[in-house]
Scaffold this motif. Structure first.
Motif, PDB file in Angstrom:
ATOM      1  N   ARG A 269       0.838  -1.206   0.000  1.00  0.00           N
ATOM      2  CA  ARG A 269       0.000   0.000   0.000  1.00  0.00           C
ATOM      3  C   ARG A 269       0.872   1.255   0.000  1.00  0.00           C
ATOM      4  NH1 ARG A 269      -5.409  -0.370   1.248  1.00  0.00           N
ATOM      5  NH2 ARG A 269      -5.361   1.780   0.494  1.00  0.00           N
ATOM      6  N   ARG A 271       3.912   1.597  -1.245  1.00  0.00           N
ATOM      7  CA  ARG A 271       4.505   1.789  -2.569  1.00  0.00           C
ATOM      8  C   ARG A 271       3.472   2.325  -3.547  1.00  0.00           C
ATOM      9  NH1 ARG A 271       7.086  -3.311  -1.212  1.00  0.00           N
ATOM     10  NH2 ARG A 271       5.635  -4.441  -2.567  1.00  0.00           N
ATOM     11  N   GLU A 272       2.236   1.858  -3.413  1.00  0.00           N
ATOM     12  CA  GLU A 272       1.173   2.366  -4.279  1.00  0.00           C
ATOM     13  C   GLU A 272       0.929   3.855  -4.042  1.00  0.00           C
ATOM     14  OE1 GLU A 272      -1.448  -1.774  -4.671  1.00  0.00           O
ATOM     15  OE2 GLU A 272      -2.070  -0.197  -3.271  1.00  0.00           O
TER      16      GLU A 272
END
Length: 329
Positions: A269, A271-272
């Motif tokens: 999450r 990295r997103e």
């Protein structure tokens, strides 16, 4: 009277035994023993020792340490922290030069410098941070300097003095979600933390910024994700996520132990959201794998952060000890 925090996982109450993935080998290798001796010889403090970091054996065997300047007594009494609190009486004007010489003699490539909170000083210790950074640059020009700083009570001039010294990484730990600041971060302010990062980005657009959150104090998932999003909005590049471990019965209880799979999912999450690097795992601490974190962030034009391997620190065989509280400030 203790502070009651909500349990997020009724199957794992706060006073339950630590799960097996929170066990590490007791330190004692030859490099660890040598570095410990050098720290005593040079009269230097490390947050690795003061905060009982569970990774001290691994890091010191790799001749990597986080130096703690400005003494070992903190002016704040945060509900999660193992560092001694009280009224500091220690000040060592020769410490910056001594740290610089030590870093050069050890041949370190990446060093982390942190401190206790020194709200008793007019600049919160900013000048000491700056002097230490410059001393390291003199004695070890090729060594990267990462500063893990307090909030300096929101002083813009103190932050400016630190940035002008030329650190490679500027780190300030968020620690927890805003709702829990009053019970966990005595003297801290959530908005002050975000403003620190906004000011740093405005003053030094190319500076690598970093922050950390400890999990298990009673935060809800939506609060945690919102806090991560706030840090990205302030353009924080590196995020660390680790498990809170209770230092003593006088500290805040553990509301929940997160499973390694949950840390892995939170890293995805993060990295997103756009973090250049996410270091996420039960035993992750702010300075753990600090050199690798920075390398990944600097090479993250298209890259993703890494997650702490699930099995790398969950050895349940002989010669292990339970992990200790995090070195967070």
């Amino acid at each position: 009277m203790g502070v009651s925090l909500p349990l997020l996982d009724a199957k794992r109450p706060a006073d339950s035994p630590k799960p097996p993935w929170l066990r590490v080998r007791a330190p004692g290798g030859p490099k660890y023993i040598r570095l410990k001796g050098l720290m005593r010889e040079w009269n230097l403090h490390s947050v690795c020792e003061e905060a009982h970091c569970p990774n001290i054996g691994e890091c010191w065997e790799d001749l990597t340490a986080t130096f703690m300047i400005l003494g070992d007594v903190c002016t704040r009494n945060c509900g999660y922290c193992a560092v001694t609190h009280g009224r500091p009486v220690w000040e060592d004007r020769e410490e910056p030069e001594r740290v610089g010489r030590a870093v050069g003699e050890l041949g370190l490539e990446h060093v982390v410098i942190t401190s206790v909170n020194r709200d008793d000083l007019a600049d919160g210790g900013a000048a000491h941070f700056a002097a230490t950074t410059k001393a390291i640059h003199r004695h070890s020009p090729g060594c990267r300097v990462e500063l893990l700083i307090p909030d300096f009570q929101g002083s813009a001039s103190a932050l400016e003095a630190v940035i002008e010294a030329g650190p490679d990484v500027l780190n300030h730990n968020t620690e927890t979600v805003p709702r829990l600041y009053k019970v966990a971060r005595h003297g801290g302010r959530y908005e002050r933390t975000l403003e620190l990062f906004r000011r740093a980005r405005a003053a030094a657009p190319g500076l690598v910024t970093k922050s950390g959150i400890i999990l298990g104090l009673g935060e809800e998932r939506d609060e945690l994700l919102a806090t991560m999003a706030d840090l990205r909005a302030a353009d924080v590049k590196i995020l660390t996520l680790g498990q809170y471990l209770r230092p003593s019965a006088q500290h805040l209880p553990v509301a929940r132990f997160y499973h390694p799979d949950e840390f892995a999912e939170l890293a995805v999450r993060g990295r997103e959201m756009g973090f250049a690097h996410v270091e996420s795992g039960p035993l992750v601490r702010s300075s753990y794998h600090a050199k690798r974190q920075t390398d990944n962030a600097k090479n993250a034009g298209q890259g993703l952060g890494e997650v702490q391997p699930k099995a790398s620190r969950a050895d349940t065989k002989g010669g292990l000890t339970e992990a200790s509280p995090p070195p967070e400030h």
